[in-house]
Design a protein around this motif. Structure first.
Motif, PDB file in Angstrom:
ATOM      1  N   GLY A 150       0.869  -1.294   0.142  1.00  0.00           N
ATOM      2  CA  GLY A 150       0.104  -0.170  -0.106  1.00  0.00           C
ATOM      3  C   GLY A 150       0.759   1.415   0.017  1.00  0.00           C
ATOM      4  O   GLY A 150       0.300   2.349  -0.377  1.00  0.00           O
ATOM      5  N   GLU A 151       2.100   1.049   0.083  1.00  0.00           N
ATOM      6  CA  GLU A 151       2.945   2.476   0.099  1.00  0.00           C
ATOM      7  C   GLU A 151       3.627   2.466  -0.933  1.00  0.00           C
ATOM      8  O   GLU A 151       3.883   1.326  -1.618  1.00  0.00           O
ATOM      9  CB  GLU A 151       3.959   2.134   1.401  1.00  0.00           C
ATOM     10  N   VAL A 152       4.365   3.616  -1.244  1.00  0.00           N
ATOM     11  CA  VAL A 152       5.144   4.113  -2.230  1.00  0.00           C
ATOM     12  C   VAL A 152       6.762   3.022  -1.732  1.00  0.00           C
ATOM     13  O   VAL A 152       7.174   3.535  -0.790  1.00  0.00           O
ATOM     14  CB  VAL A 152       5.552   5.685  -2.563  1.00  0.00           C
ATOM     15  N   PHE A 153       7.058   2.289  -2.792  1.00  0.00           N
ATOM     16  CA  PHE A 153       8.275   1.669  -2.205  1.00  0.00           C
ATOM     17  C   PHE A 153       9.452   2.654  -2.743  1.00  0.00           C
ATOM     18  O   PHE A 153       9.524   3.169  -3.564  1.00  0.00           O
ATOM     19  CB  PHE A 153       8.532   0.379  -3.223  1.00  0.00           C
ATOM     20  N   GLN A 154      10.375   2.470  -1.830  1.00  0.00           N
ATOM     21  CA  GLN A 154      11.435   3.601  -1.815  1.00  0.00           C
ATOM     22  C   GLN A 154      12.607   3.339  -2.559  1.00  0.00           C
ATOM     23  O   GLN A 154      13.622   4.144  -2.487  1.00  0.00           O
ATOM     24  CB  GLN A 154      11.933   3.825  -0.247  1.00  0.00           C
ATOM     25  N   HIS A 155      12.645   2.133  -3.412  1.00  0.00           N
ATOM     26  CA  HIS A 155      13.791   2.056  -4.171  1.00  0.00           C
ATOM     27  C   HIS A 155      13.542   1.356  -5.729  1.00  0.00           C
ATOM     28  O   HIS A 155      13.106   0.162  -5.610  1.00  0.00           O
ATOM     29  CB  HIS A 155      14.952   1.190  -3.681  1.00  0.00           C
ATOM     30  N   PHE A 156      13.461   2.519  -6.514  1.00  0.00           N
ATOM     31  CA  PHE A 156      12.845   1.938  -7.947  1.00  0.00           C
ATOM     32  C   PHE A 156      13.606   0.599  -8.462  1.00  0.00           C
ATOM     33  O   PHE A 156      12.720  -0.434  -9.049  1.00  0.00           O
ATOM     34  CB  PHE A 156      13.053   2.931  -9.036  1.00  0.00           C
ATOM     35  N   GLY A 157      14.910   0.271  -8.411  1.00  0.00           N
ATOM     36  CA  GLY A 157      15.312  -0.519  -9.039  1.00  0.00           C
ATOM     37  C   GLY A 157      15.286  -1.966  -8.387  1.00  0.00           C
ATOM     38  O   GLY A 157      15.333  -3.029  -9.073  1.00  0.00           O
ATOM     39  N   HIS A 158      14.447  -1.956  -7.066  1.00  0.00           N
ATOM     40  CA  HIS A 158      14.294  -3.253  -6.343  1.00  0.00           C
ATOM     41  C   HIS A 158      12.710  -3.553  -6.413  1.00  0.00           C
ATOM     42  O   HIS A 158      12.370  -4.444  -5.567  1.00  0.00           O
ATOM     43  CB  HIS A 158      14.907  -3.184  -5.088  1.00  0.00           C
ATOM     44  N   THR A 159      11.903  -2.648  -6.869  1.00  0.00           N
ATOM     45  CA  THR A 159      10.474  -2.668  -6.621  1.00  0.00           C
ATOM     46  C   THR A 159      10.073  -4.079  -7.251  1.00  0.00           C
ATOM     47  O   THR A 159      10.534  -4.478  -8.304  1.00  0.00           O
ATOM     48  CB  THR A 159       9.646  -1.603  -7.329  1.00  0.00           C
ATOM     49  N   GLU A 160       9.249  -4.947  -6.564  1.00  0.00           N
ATOM     50  CA  GLU A 160       8.736  -6.017  -7.118  1.00  0.00           C
ATOM     51  C   GLU A 160       7.390  -5.868  -8.025  1.00  0.00           C
ATOM     52  O   GLU A 160       6.811  -6.832  -8.377  1.00  0.00           O
ATOM     53  CB  GLU A 160       8.651  -7.105  -6.010  1.00  0.00           C
ATOM     54  N   GLN A 161       6.810  -4.564  -7.493  1.00  0.00           N
ATOM     55  CA  GLN A 161       5.387  -4.605  -8.030  1.00  0.00           C
ATOM     56  C   GLN A 161       5.326  -3.039  -8.383  1.00  0.00           C
ATOM     57  O   GLN A 161       5.861  -2.153  -7.633  1.00  0.00           O
ATOM     58  CB  GLN A 161       4.225  -4.818  -7.009  1.00  0.00           C
ATOM     59  N   PHE A 162       4.457  -2.890  -9.337  1.00  0.00           N
ATOM     60  CA  PHE A 162       4.103  -1.437  -9.625  1.00  0.00           C
ATOM     61  C   PHE A 162       2.475  -1.484  -9.248  1.00  0.00           C
ATOM     62  O   PHE A 162       1.886  -2.278  -9.719  1.00  0.00           O
ATOM     63  CB  PHE A 162       4.145  -0.788 -11.061  1.00  0.00           C
ATOM     64  N   GLN A 211       7.065   9.740  -0.433  1.00  0.00           N
ATOM     65  CA  GLN A 211       6.819   8.743   0.580  1.00  0.00           C
ATOM     66  C   GLN A 211       5.413   8.473   1.056  1.00  0.00           C
ATOM     67  O   GLN A 211       4.592   9.494   0.792  1.00  0.00           O
ATOM     68  CB  GLN A 211       7.701   9.082   1.850  1.00  0.00           C
ATOM     69  N   GLY A 212       4.962   7.476   1.652  1.00  0.00           N
ATOM     70  CA  GLY A 212       3.585   7.199   2.100  1.00  0.00           C
ATOM     71  C   GLY A 212       2.864   6.438   1.319  1.00  0.00           C
ATOM     72  O   GLY A 212       3.191   5.681   0.471  1.00  0.00           O
ATOM     73  N   ASN A 213       1.513   6.601   1.673  1.00  0.00           N
ATOM     74  CA  ASN A 213       0.651   5.722   0.862  1.00  0.00           C
ATOM     75  C   ASN A 213       0.377   6.043  -0.576  1.00  0.00           C
ATOM     76  O   ASN A 213       0.256   7.232  -1.029  1.00  0.00           O
ATOM     77  CB  ASN A 213      -0.983   6.179   1.372  1.00  0.00           C
ATOM     78  N   ALA A 214       0.582   4.878  -1.299  1.00  0.00           N
ATOM     79  CA  ALA A 214       0.467   5.054  -2.866  1.00  0.00           C
ATOM     80  C   ALA A 214      -0.789   5.786  -3.224  1.00  0.00           C
ATOM     81  O   ALA A 214      -0.729   6.439  -4.264  1.00  0.00           O
ATOM     82  CB  ALA A 214       0.607   3.738  -3.358  1.00  0.00           C
ATOM     83  N   ASP A 215      -1.932   5.405  -2.964  1.00  0.00           N
ATOM     84  CA  ASP A 215      -3.180   6.008  -3.415  1.00  0.00           C
ATOM     85  C   ASP A 215      -3.326   7.462  -3.113  1.00  0.00           C
ATOM     86  O   ASP A 215      -3.913   8.164  -3.906  1.00  0.00           O
ATOM     87  CB  ASP A 215      -4.417   5.111  -2.612  1.00  0.00           C
ATOM     88  N   GLU A 216      -2.931   7.556  -1.662  1.00  0.00           N
ATOM     89  CA  GLU A 216      -2.662   9.336  -1.472  1.00  0.00           C
ATOM     90  C   GLU A 216      -1.874  10.000  -2.057  1.00  0.00           C
ATOM     91  O   GLU A 216      -2.200  11.128  -2.628  1.00  0.00           O
ATOM     92  CB  GLU A 216      -2.780   9.050   0.180  1.00  0.00           C
TER      93      GLU A 216
END
Length: 130
Positions: free
Chosen positions: A10-22, A85-90
């Motif tokens: 539910g949060e904005v993941f903090q490292h683009f190159g290691h994100t497992e989901q968008f 940072q924080g909640n992705a939807d927000e």
């Protein structure tokens, strides 16, 4: 418009190159039409820009991101909104409202390269091998 957010729990993941989901947000006329969570299937760093381009994304919201990945996004004509940072939807709603706080000079500061190089306090300055 199609917005992608680096996504974890539910949060904005903090490292683009290691994100497992968008999380993808389809927007028209300032209104949210559809959302979808997409797995990166282990794609990393530069390959992620290609994945986003294939998905038709034109804007990326993320936390930290290195210079190489920034260049790959620019080459794919994907607008970067970093340092979020924080909640992705927000975050997406704030972006649509024009009130999202972000860092236009974001650099990778959230990871270790695993190559004997760590960004440390200098914030990479665009020389990360993303």
């Amino acid at each position: 418009m199609k917005i992608a957010v680096t996504y974890e729990n539910g949060e904005v993941f903090q490292h683009f190159g290691h994100t497992e989901q968008f999380k993808l947000y389809e927007v028209s006329g300032g209104k949210l039409l559809h959302t979808q969570v997409v797995d990166t299937n282990g794609s990393g760093h530069g390959a992620l820009a290609g994945l986003l381009a294939q998905l038709g994304v034109d804007t990326l919201i993320c936390g930290g991101i290195g210079g190489g990945a920034q260049a790959a996004l620019a080459e794919a004509n994907i607008r970067l909104i970093g340092g979020v940072q924080g909640n992705a939807d927000e975050a997406v709603q704030a972006f649509l409202n024009g009130t999202l706080a972000f860092d236009p000079n974001v650099h990778c500061t959230h990871h270790d390269h695993g190559e004997g190089h760590s960004c440390g306090s200098h914030g990479c300055g665009g020389h990360c091998h993303e």
